[in-house]
Each structure stands twice: as structure tokens, then as C-alpha cells.
Design an enzyme around this catalytic site. Sequence first.
Site, PDB file in Angstrom:
ATOM      1  N   ASP A 195      31.895  42.360  57.514  1.00 23.06           N
ATOM      2  CA  ASP A 195      32.212  42.929  56.304  1.00 23.06           C
ATOM      3  C   ASP A 195      31.283  42.463  55.755  1.00 23.06           C
ATOM      4  OD1 ASP A 195      33.599  45.442  57.493  1.00 23.06           O
ATOM      5  OD2 ASP A 195      35.420  44.532  56.360  1.00 23.06           O
ATOM      6  N   ARG A 222      42.268  48.178  56.731  1.00 26.80           N
ATOM      7  CA  ARG A 222      41.283  48.470  57.911  1.00 26.80           C
ATOM      8  C   ARG A 222      41.104  47.187  58.474  1.00 26.80           C
ATOM      9  NH1 ARG A 222      36.966  46.660  55.693  1.00 26.80           N
ATOM     10  NH2 ARG A 222      35.563  47.987  57.854  1.00 26.80           N
ATOM     11  N   GLU A 270      50.734  57.249  29.536  1.00 23.15           N
ATOM     12  CA  GLU A 270      50.038  56.056  28.572  1.00 23.15           C
ATOM     13  C   GLU A 270      50.429  55.246  29.610  1.00 23.15           C
ATOM     14  OE1 GLU A 270      47.760  56.774  26.578  1.00 23.15           O
ATOM     15  OE2 GLU A 270      47.935  58.589  27.514  1.00 23.15           O
TER      16      GLU A 270
END
Length: 254
Positions: free
Chosen positions: A175, A160, A122
Site C-alpha cells: 500500500d 483491510r 457541538e
Amino acid sequence: MQIDILTLFPELFTTHFETSILKRARDAGLLNVSVHNIRDYAQGKHRVTDEPPYGGGGGMVLKPEPIFDAVQAIIGLNSDSNQARNQFPIILLTPQGRLFNQSIAQELATENRLILICGRYEGVDERVRQQLATDEISIGDYVLTGGELAALIVTDAVARLQKGALGAEGAAEADSHADGLLEGPHYTRPETFRGMQVPDVLRSGHAVKIRQWRREQALRRTWQRRPELLLNANLDEEDKQFLMILAEESIHGM
Ligand code: 6GU
């Protein structure tokens, strides 16, 4: 860069870091990832790491002591977690954190070291947020059983971006999201596949035209799919003119 991950389920991390780009980044010494079991830092015969919440209600809450002790042991300080807090980010993965994106990945990629704490059950005792974590990150507006998948995602996105982790120089710059836009389409051989042609311009050998075409495709795709990204994208005059054309196209129903 050193990334330390604190988790109750270290086995969830084994395969991912042995593959492809992440493995190359590790082998090249660009990145080292260490996974630590929080249970190893829990006290007593039963090494209890979680207990029911004060005030009642269902579920279990991660206890603060094993997490504080783990961080202190990992960074090799004898007493003061405040020392560590000034040195590098100690990030709690939680659905209540700030929403992860490429610009946060770029920000984290400049650090020498990250500590990632995976929440479970939780939740995590509030004192971990107050006195230990320097940042809280969520990967999206949905609830997972724990922070482990989020830690994998953050680690992958950051790894990366380490210089030399990707094969081609400049691969990260192209990208999707790197400049605030989605990437346009990519093609490889064959030239014709089931009647579908590779666009002529990509086979033209004309570098300037190819660049312009790719930029326009990125703008078009972003305009169609994620127009809100254009508000914060890096746009020059030529980009804006092209967006005007797209706007006119949509007005005239093209
Ligand atoms: Cl970081 N943890 C959990 N448990 N659920 C999430 C999350 C993190 N990010 C999105 N949902």
C-alpha cells in the site's frame, strides 16, 4: 476483531459494511462490526441524548449517561468503566483528536476489540473524554457534522489490515503509506490505450528490474507530491542514492 460503533445514526452504517472487502472480512470471521444506537441507552420517556451546554452558547451537547451506559452494556460489565478502559481502546471520534494515519491504523489493527464513539452536534460532554475514552481520533483538519464518517474510515482502514482480508497475500504491505511512501503507478490491459504505452519494464518479466522500477517510482512520486513523508520513511542506501539523483534533477531543472 470486534468493532463496536456507538452512534445516534446507525442507519448511516448499513450499506458500507455489506460491500467488497469488508463483507469478505466479515464472512471469513476476521471481523465483526456491531452498530449500537446511543438513544437505546437514554433514560426517560423521551430518551433524551443531548442538551444545551452549561454556560450558554449555541448548539447541543451529547449527554454523558447514555454513552457510559451504552459502553457498559456492550462490554457486559456491571459497574466500572475503568475495567473496560484497560482492556481495549475506547475511541472518541472528534476533530480535536490525534490525526488518523496509516501507522495509527496499523496500531489499532493489532487489537482484539475497538469501541468507536461518534460525537455529534457541538460536542460531547467532557466527562466522556475524561473517564471513558482512552483515545481521541480526528480524520483531518476540517469539521464534519458528526463522527460517523470518521468511524467508517477508521473501520475500513483497520479491517483491510486484518490478516486474510485482502485477496492477495502481501497486498497490504505494498500500500501507499505502508512503508511511509506513496505507491507508484499501476497498469493493466490493454498494452496501448489511446496511444499511451505501458512501460516496457513492466512487460519484461524481469522481476528484479520491476521491483527496482516500482521502488524508484514510489520514491519519485513521494518526492514530487509529499516530500515531508521522506523524513519518516523506511529508506535503505539504494533509496537514498536514488533520492540524490532526484535532488540533482530538480537542481538542474530536469
Ligand atoms: Cl472524527 N468528527 C467530526 N465531527 N469532524 C471531524 C472529524 C471527526 N475528523 C475531522 N473532522
